[in-house]
Write a protein that holds these residues in place. Sequence first.
Motif, PDB file in Angstrom:
ATOM      1  N   LEU A 135       0.831  -1.206   0.000  1.00  0.00           N
ATOM      2  CA  LEU A 135       0.000   0.000   0.000  1.00  0.00           C
ATOM      3  C   LEU A 135       0.865   1.256   0.000  1.00  0.00           C
ATOM      4  O   LEU A 135       0.612   2.195  -0.759  1.00  0.00           O
ATOM      5  CB  LEU A 135      -0.935  -0.018   1.212  1.00  0.00           C
ATOM      6  N   GLY A 136       1.886   1.276   0.848  1.00  0.00           N
ATOM      7  CA  GLY A 136       2.776   2.436   0.904  1.00  0.00           C
ATOM      8  C   GLY A 136       3.466   2.691  -0.421  1.00  0.00           C
ATOM      9  O   GLY A 136       3.616   3.840  -0.847  1.00  0.00           O
ATOM     10  N   HIS A 137       3.868   1.614  -1.086  1.00  0.00           N
ATOM     11  CA  HIS A 137       4.500   1.763  -2.401  1.00  0.00           C
ATOM     12  C   HIS A 137       3.498   2.293  -3.427  1.00  0.00           C
ATOM     13  O   HIS A 137       3.806   3.202  -4.201  1.00  0.00           O
ATOM     14  CB  HIS A 137       5.092   0.427  -2.849  1.00  0.00           C
ATOM     15  N   ALA A 138       2.298   1.730  -3.430  1.00  0.00           N
ATOM     16  CA  ALA A 138       1.277   2.162  -4.388  1.00  0.00           C
ATOM     17  C   ALA A 138       0.873   3.613  -4.170  1.00  0.00           C
ATOM     18  O   ALA A 138       0.584   4.332  -5.136  1.00  0.00           O
ATOM     19  CB  ALA A 138       0.046   1.258  -4.286  1.00  0.00           C
ATOM     20  N   LEU A 139       0.862   4.031  -2.913  1.00  0.00           N
ATOM     21  CA  LEU A 139       0.469   5.404  -2.595  1.00  0.00           C
ATOM     22  C   LEU A 139       1.630   6.387  -2.700  1.00  0.00           C
ATOM     23  O   LEU A 139       1.464   7.578  -2.496  1.00  0.00           O
ATOM     24  CB  LEU A 139      -0.130   5.468  -1.191  1.00  0.00           C
TER      25      LEU A 139
END
Length: 164
Positions: free
Chosen positions: A61-65
Amino acid sequence: MCAALGAGSALTGALGNPATLRWAAGQWLQAPWTLWTASLVHLSGAHLGANLLALAGLAVLGHALRLGHAATVALAVAWPLGTGGLLLWPQVTDYSGLSGLNHAAALVAGLFCTMNPGLPRFARPIGLALVAGTGLKLWLEKAVAHPVLFDPGWGFPVVQAAHL
């Protein structure tokens, strides 16, 4: 940061989760490293697996965001402060596991997404969901009233205060 936490937890597990790395309320001044290492120690394989699964989801999630350095620094600061904050509850005598840090990571990601207009448009609703979902979970746990609660499913006391 998530990769380092996961690797550290896996390594600590491979070493047998040494008790010297767990945080203890009455001994942390003699072992200050436990403010960090306690998060890497787990009480069972299932405990480690569940926390690593949550951490992996947060990493994706952190990477996608596109969460950046500021979010990483916020999580790095929350890491020892969250463990040290357990001193507020005399019922908490010891602690280990990534669950507190996973909760912190979810809130860091959520708050970062809601307060950073430079992120993609889809980030704000995800951030609001993270903050609301984590807040609801914390409210349902009632950790202020029940900072430590034995969970028969885990077979050990869960330090719900760490989630706060």
